[in-house]
Design a protein around this motif. Structure first.
Motif, PDB file in Angstrom:
ATOM      1  N   TRP A 213      -3.009  -4.919 -10.030  1.00 50.03           N
ATOM      2  CA  TRP A 213      -4.108  -4.921  -9.109  1.00 50.03           C
ATOM      3  C   TRP A 213      -5.344  -5.539  -9.527  1.00 50.03           C
ATOM      4  O   TRP A 213      -5.939  -6.325  -8.701  1.00 50.03           O
ATOM      5  CB  TRP A 213      -4.321  -3.279  -8.420  1.00 50.03           C
ATOM      6  CG  TRP A 213      -5.616  -3.322  -7.503  1.00 50.03           C
ATOM      7  CD1 TRP A 213      -6.440  -2.650  -7.689  1.00 50.03           C
ATOM      8  CD2 TRP A 213      -5.601  -4.145  -6.265  1.00 50.03           C
ATOM      9  NE1 TRP A 213      -7.453  -2.993  -6.690  1.00 50.03           N
ATOM     10  CE2 TRP A 213      -6.877  -3.853  -5.682  1.00 50.03           C
ATOM     11  CE3 TRP A 213      -4.798  -5.021  -5.693  1.00 50.03           C
ATOM     12  CZ2 TRP A 213      -7.275  -4.133  -4.352  1.00 50.03           C
ATOM     13  CZ3 TRP A 213      -5.305  -5.374  -4.409  1.00 50.03           C
ATOM     14  CH2 TRP A 213      -6.682  -5.163  -3.830  1.00 50.03           C
ATOM     15  N   ARG A 214      -5.659  -5.234 -10.627  1.00 51.61           N
ATOM     16  CA  ARG A 214      -7.104  -5.755 -11.042  1.00 51.61           C
ATOM     17  C   ARG A 214      -6.937  -7.149 -11.313  1.00 51.61           C
ATOM     18  O   ARG A 214      -7.934  -7.765 -10.875  1.00 51.61           O
ATOM     19  CB  ARG A 214      -7.334  -5.201 -12.446  1.00 51.61           C
ATOM     20  CG  ARG A 214      -7.692  -3.823 -12.714  1.00 51.61           C
ATOM     21  CD  ARG A 214      -8.227  -3.283 -13.872  1.00 51.61           C
ATOM     22  NE  ARG A 214      -8.599  -1.918 -13.873  1.00 51.61           N
ATOM     23  CZ  ARG A 214      -8.639  -1.013 -14.981  1.00 51.61           C
ATOM     24  NH1 ARG A 214      -8.278  -1.572 -16.013  1.00 51.61           N
ATOM     25  NH2 ARG A 214      -9.178  -0.072 -14.924  1.00 51.61           N
TER      26      ARG A 214
ATOM     27  N   GLY B 277      -6.744  -8.703  -7.550  1.00 52.66           N
ATOM     28  CA  GLY B 277      -8.103  -8.550  -6.983  1.00 52.66           C
ATOM     29  C   GLY B 277      -9.088  -9.336  -7.488  1.00 52.66           C
ATOM     30  O   GLY B 277      -9.853 -10.124  -6.732  1.00 52.66           O
TER      31      GLY B 277
ATOM     32  N   TYR C 246      -8.259 -12.970  -6.246  1.00 51.12           N
ATOM     33  CA  TYR C 246      -8.703 -13.158  -4.791  1.00 51.12           C
ATOM     34  C   TYR C 246     -10.093 -13.305  -4.656  1.00 51.12           C
ATOM     35  O   TYR C 246     -10.320 -14.106  -3.696  1.00 51.12           O
ATOM     36  CB  TYR C 246      -8.274 -11.861  -3.942  1.00 51.12           C
ATOM     37  CG  TYR C 246      -8.471 -11.957  -2.785  1.00 51.12           C
ATOM     38  CD1 TYR C 246      -7.408 -12.583  -1.857  1.00 51.12           C
ATOM     39  CD2 TYR C 246      -9.375 -11.188  -2.054  1.00 51.12           C
ATOM     40  CE1 TYR C 246      -7.428 -12.516  -0.494  1.00 51.12           C
ATOM     41  CE2 TYR C 246      -9.600 -11.310  -0.692  1.00 51.12           C
ATOM     42  CZ  TYR C 246      -8.670 -11.887   0.040  1.00 51.12           C
ATOM     43  OH  TYR C 246      -8.828 -11.996   1.445  1.00 51.12           O
ATOM     44  N   SER C 247     -11.032 -12.725  -5.541  1.00 48.87           N
ATOM     45  CA  SER C 247     -12.239 -12.623  -5.093  1.00 48.87           C
ATOM     46  C   SER C 247     -13.032 -13.756  -5.798  1.00 48.87           C
ATOM     47  O   SER C 247     -14.117 -14.521  -5.671  1.00 48.87           O
ATOM     48  CB  SER C 247     -13.197 -11.535  -5.662  1.00 48.87           C
ATOM     49  OG  SER C 247     -12.990 -11.009  -6.827  1.00 48.87           O
TER      50      SER C 247
ATOM     51  N   VAL D 268      -2.505  -8.775  -1.600  1.00 49.53           N
ATOM     52  CA  VAL D 268      -3.891  -8.569  -1.706  1.00 49.53           C
ATOM     53  C   VAL D 268      -4.551  -8.035  -0.355  1.00 49.53           C
ATOM     54  O   VAL D 268      -5.304  -7.236  -0.175  1.00 49.53           O
ATOM     55  CB  VAL D 268      -4.611  -9.521  -2.370  1.00 49.53           C
ATOM     56  CG1 VAL D 268      -6.281  -9.283  -2.484  1.00 49.53           C
ATOM     57  CG2 VAL D 268      -4.238  -9.618  -3.626  1.00 49.53           C
TER      58      VAL D 268
END
Length: 88
Positions: free
Chosen positions: A16-17, A20, A23-24, A81
């Protein structure tokens, strides 16, 4: 609690880290992801390899410095995500 929240999506906290962050902030290198996510580079390497195998991340062809390989989410990675609730 975070592991429990992510379980229905088939994602663990290190995954997830990485997802994420990519994604950002698109186009981060492996070392940039490791630094930003505070994940050991060896653990991150295995995590990224798994995400590549699952079709959620791709390694982009390096431009300029061949020692640095940018990473990016695939369309499937982006959809995953975006499905994970913002509260996570």
């Amino acid at each position: 609690h975070l592991n429990q929240a992510l379980r229905p999506f088939g994602v663990r906290v290190p995954e997830w880290r990485a997802l994420g962050l990519l994604y950002s902030r698109r186009g981060l290198s492996m070392s940039e992801v490791a630094d930003a996510a505070a994940i050991d580079p060896t653990t991150l390497s295995r995590t990224i390899a798994q995400l590549v195998e699952e079709g959620l991340i791709v390694r982009l062809s390096p431009v300029g410095d061949k020692r640095v390989t940018p990473l990016a989410l695939t369309a499937a990675g982006t959809r995953l995500v975006e499905r994970i609730p913002p509260i996570v």
